[in-house]
Design a protein around this motif. Structure first.
Motif, PDB file in Angstrom:
ATOM      1  N   GLU A 237      -3.861  10.595  -4.472  1.00  0.00           N
ATOM      2  CA  GLU A 237      -4.631  11.378  -5.438  1.00  0.00           C
ATOM      3  C   GLU A 237      -3.863  11.348  -6.755  1.00  0.00           C
ATOM      4  O   GLU A 237      -2.771  11.895  -6.855  1.00  0.00           O
ATOM      5  CB  GLU A 237      -4.802  12.811  -4.949  1.00  0.00           C
ATOM      6  N   THR A 238      -4.406  10.666  -7.745  1.00  0.00           N
ATOM      7  CA  THR A 238      -3.687  10.473  -9.004  1.00  0.00           C
ATOM      8  C   THR A 238      -4.027  11.510 -10.069  1.00  0.00           C
ATOM      9  O   THR A 238      -3.379  11.550 -11.107  1.00  0.00           O
ATOM     10  CB  THR A 238      -3.973   9.070  -9.575  1.00  0.00           C
ATOM     11  N   SER A 239      -4.986  12.368  -9.813  1.00  0.00           N
ATOM     12  CA  SER A 239      -5.395  13.322 -10.848  1.00  0.00           C
ATOM     13  C   SER A 239      -4.349  14.402 -11.112  1.00  0.00           C
ATOM     14  O   SER A 239      -4.408  15.074 -12.131  1.00  0.00           O
ATOM     15  CB  SER A 239      -6.735  13.958 -10.487  1.00  0.00           C
ATOM     16  N   PHE A 240      -3.375  14.573 -10.219  1.00  0.00           N
ATOM     17  CA  PHE A 240      -2.312  15.560 -10.403  1.00  0.00           C
ATOM     18  C   PHE A 240      -1.030  14.950 -10.975  1.00  0.00           C
ATOM     19  O   PHE A 240      -0.100  15.665 -11.307  1.00  0.00           O
ATOM     20  CB  PHE A 240      -1.976  16.241  -9.074  1.00  0.00           C
ATOM     21  N   LEU A 241      -0.986  13.646 -11.066  1.00  0.00           N
ATOM     22  CA  LEU A 241       0.215  12.941 -11.483  1.00  0.00           C
ATOM     23  C   LEU A 241       0.580  13.278 -12.927  1.00  0.00           C
ATOM     24  O   LEU A 241      -0.222  13.112 -13.837  1.00  0.00           O
ATOM     25  CB  LEU A 241      -0.021  11.431 -11.335  1.00  0.00           C
ATOM     26  N   SER A 242       1.807  13.771 -13.145  1.00  0.00           N
ATOM     27  CA  SER A 242       2.242  14.107 -14.498  1.00  0.00           C
ATOM     28  C   SER A 242       3.321  13.158 -15.006  1.00  0.00           C
ATOM     29  O   SER A 242       3.603  13.128 -16.205  1.00  0.00           O
ATOM     30  CB  SER A 242       2.743  15.551 -14.567  1.00  0.00           C
TER      31      SER A 242
ATOM     32  N   SER B  45       0.855  -1.188   0.000  1.00  0.00           N
ATOM     33  CA  SER B  45       0.000   0.000   0.000  1.00  0.00           C
ATOM     34  C   SER B  45       0.888   1.234   0.000  1.00  0.00           C
ATOM     35  O   SER B  45       2.047   1.188   0.379  1.00  0.00           O
ATOM     36  CB  SER B  45      -0.942   0.004   1.196  1.00  0.00           C
ATOM     37  N   LEU B  46       0.286   2.349  -0.403  1.00  0.00           N
ATOM     38  CA  LEU B  46       1.002   3.615  -0.443  1.00  0.00           C
ATOM     39  C   LEU B  46       0.290   4.631   0.428  1.00  0.00           C
ATOM     40  O   LEU B  46      -0.910   4.857   0.271  1.00  0.00           O
ATOM     41  CB  LEU B  46       1.045   4.171  -1.870  1.00  0.00           C
ATOM     42  N   LEU B  47       1.018   5.231   1.341  1.00  0.00           N
ATOM     43  CA  LEU B  47       0.528   6.364   2.117  1.00  0.00           C
ATOM     44  C   LEU B  47      -0.810   6.117   2.791  1.00  0.00           C
ATOM     45  O   LEU B  47      -1.658   6.988   2.869  1.00  0.00           O
ATOM     46  CB  LEU B  47       0.456   7.604   1.218  1.00  0.00           C
TER      47      LEU B  47
ATOM     48  N   LYS C 249      -5.622  12.396   0.875  1.00  0.00           N
ATOM     49  CA  LYS C 249      -4.812  11.818  -0.186  1.00  0.00           C
ATOM     50  C   LYS C 249      -3.815  12.853  -0.686  1.00  0.00           C
ATOM     51  O   LYS C 249      -4.209  13.940  -1.101  1.00  0.00           O
ATOM     52  CB  LYS C 249      -5.695  11.365  -1.350  1.00  0.00           C
ATOM     53  N   PRO C 250      -2.508  12.539  -0.669  1.00  0.00           N
ATOM     54  CA  PRO C 250      -1.524  13.509  -1.142  1.00  0.00           C
ATOM     55  C   PRO C 250      -1.574  13.647  -2.670  1.00  0.00           C
ATOM     56  O   PRO C 250      -1.695  12.654  -3.382  1.00  0.00           O
ATOM     57  CB  PRO C 250      -0.186  12.909  -0.694  1.00  0.00           C
ATOM     58  N   PRO C 251      -1.486  14.885  -3.165  1.00  0.00           N
ATOM     59  CA  PRO C 251      -1.537  15.128  -4.610  1.00  0.00           C
ATOM     60  C   PRO C 251      -0.151  14.977  -5.249  1.00  0.00           C
ATOM     61  O   PRO C 251       0.504  15.969  -5.567  1.00  0.00           O
ATOM     62  CB  PRO C 251      -2.047  16.564  -4.695  1.00  0.00           C
ATOM     63  N   LEU C 252       0.301  13.768  -5.428  1.00  0.00           N
ATOM     64  CA  LEU C 252       1.626  13.519  -5.987  1.00  0.00           C
ATOM     65  C   LEU C 252       1.681  13.908  -7.459  1.00  0.00           C
ATOM     66  O   LEU C 252       0.713  13.775  -8.194  1.00  0.00           O
ATOM     67  CB  LEU C 252       1.992  12.041  -5.835  1.00  0.00           C
ATOM     68  N   LYS C 253       2.865  14.360  -7.898  1.00  0.00           N
ATOM     69  CA  LYS C 253       3.065  14.731  -9.296  1.00  0.00           C
ATOM     70  C   LYS C 253       3.946  13.734 -10.035  1.00  0.00           C
ATOM     71  O   LYS C 253       3.900  13.655 -11.249  1.00  0.00           O
ATOM     72  CB  LYS C 253       3.679  16.122  -9.385  1.00  0.00           C
ATOM     73  N   LYS C 254       4.759  12.974  -9.288  1.00  0.00           N
ATOM     74  CA  LYS C 254       5.693  12.051  -9.927  1.00  0.00           C
ATOM     75  C   LYS C 254       5.797  10.769  -9.111  1.00  0.00           C
ATOM     76  O   LYS C 254       5.962  10.818  -7.900  1.00  0.00           O
ATOM     77  CB  LYS C 254       7.078  12.714 -10.031  1.00  0.00           C
ATOM     78  N   LEU C 255       5.671   9.619  -9.799  1.00  0.00           N
ATOM     79  CA  LEU C 255       5.821   8.309  -9.154  1.00  0.00           C
ATOM     80  C   LEU C 255       6.715   7.429 -10.012  1.00  0.00           C
ATOM     81  O   LEU C 255       6.535   7.352 -11.223  1.00  0.00           O
ATOM     82  CB  LEU C 255       4.466   7.611  -9.003  1.00  0.00           C
ATOM     83  N   ILE C 256       7.645   6.756  -9.360  1.00  0.00           N
ATOM     84  CA  ILE C 256       8.513   5.815 -10.056  1.00  0.00           C
ATOM     85  C   ILE C 256       8.386   4.463  -9.370  1.00  0.00           C
ATOM     86  O   ILE C 256       8.769   4.311  -8.218  1.00  0.00           O
ATOM     87  CB  ILE C 256       9.976   6.296 -10.058  1.00  0.00           C
ATOM     88  N   PHE C 257       7.808   3.512 -10.110  1.00  0.00           N
ATOM     89  CA  PHE C 257       7.597   2.147  -9.634  1.00  0.00           C
ATOM     90  C   PHE C 257       8.441   1.152 -10.415  1.00  0.00           C
ATOM     91  O   PHE C 257       8.121  -0.023 -10.470  1.00  0.00           O
ATOM     92  CB  PHE C 257       6.138   1.721  -9.821  1.00  0.00           C
TER      93      PHE C 257
END
Length: 133
Positions: A40-45, A8-10, A16-24
């Motif tokens: 919160e994935t709606s801000f993810l760029s 799980s994440l966070l 929900k944190p508005p993350l902009k970048k995720l590296i999996f």
């Protein structure tokens, strides 16, 4: 969170944190739906899920702000590429190298990603017809 196992994440009581970048990159997901439920994935760029164990990709349509998406060396194929097509007009860079996306999958993407500038399809089963899209 590259090359690790993610359950799980966070998760917690906060918003929900508005993350902009995720590296999996190279990550193994125990339950991908639950792992992404608390962000919160709606801000993810920027999303790099290359070489990860993701299998459903049903979370992608909620990521309309994505500009960079790397799904290389994943299980992505023609049957799942519809989730990428739903992302919309912001996507500029898409890496589908070493996936099962064929010419039919490129056809599904055509017309749905109007601002795409970079498309990587190396080591995929496409043919010359894909270029026409």
């Amino acid at each position: 969170m590259s090359n690790c196992t993610i359950s799980s994440l966070l998760e917690g009581d906060g918003g929900k944190p508005p993350l902009k970048k995720l590296i999996f990159s190279g990550a193994k997901f125990e339950n991908e739906a639950e792992a992404l439920m608390h962000i919160e994935t709606s801000f993810l760029s920027f999303l790099d899920a290359s070489n990860s164990s993701l299998q459903r990709f049903c979370f992608l349509p909620n990521m309309e702000a994505l500009k960079h998406l790397d799904l290389s060396s994943s299980i992505m194929g023609d049957d799942l590429v519809k989730h990428v097509a739903c992302i919309g007009a912001n996507l500029r860079n898409l890496n589908l190298s070493k996936t099962r996306v064929s010419t039919a999958g490129v056809g599904i993407l055509a017309g749905h990603l109007p601002n795409l500038e970079i498309l990587s399809l190396s080591y995929t089963p496409i043919d010359d017809v894909a270029v026409s899209y």
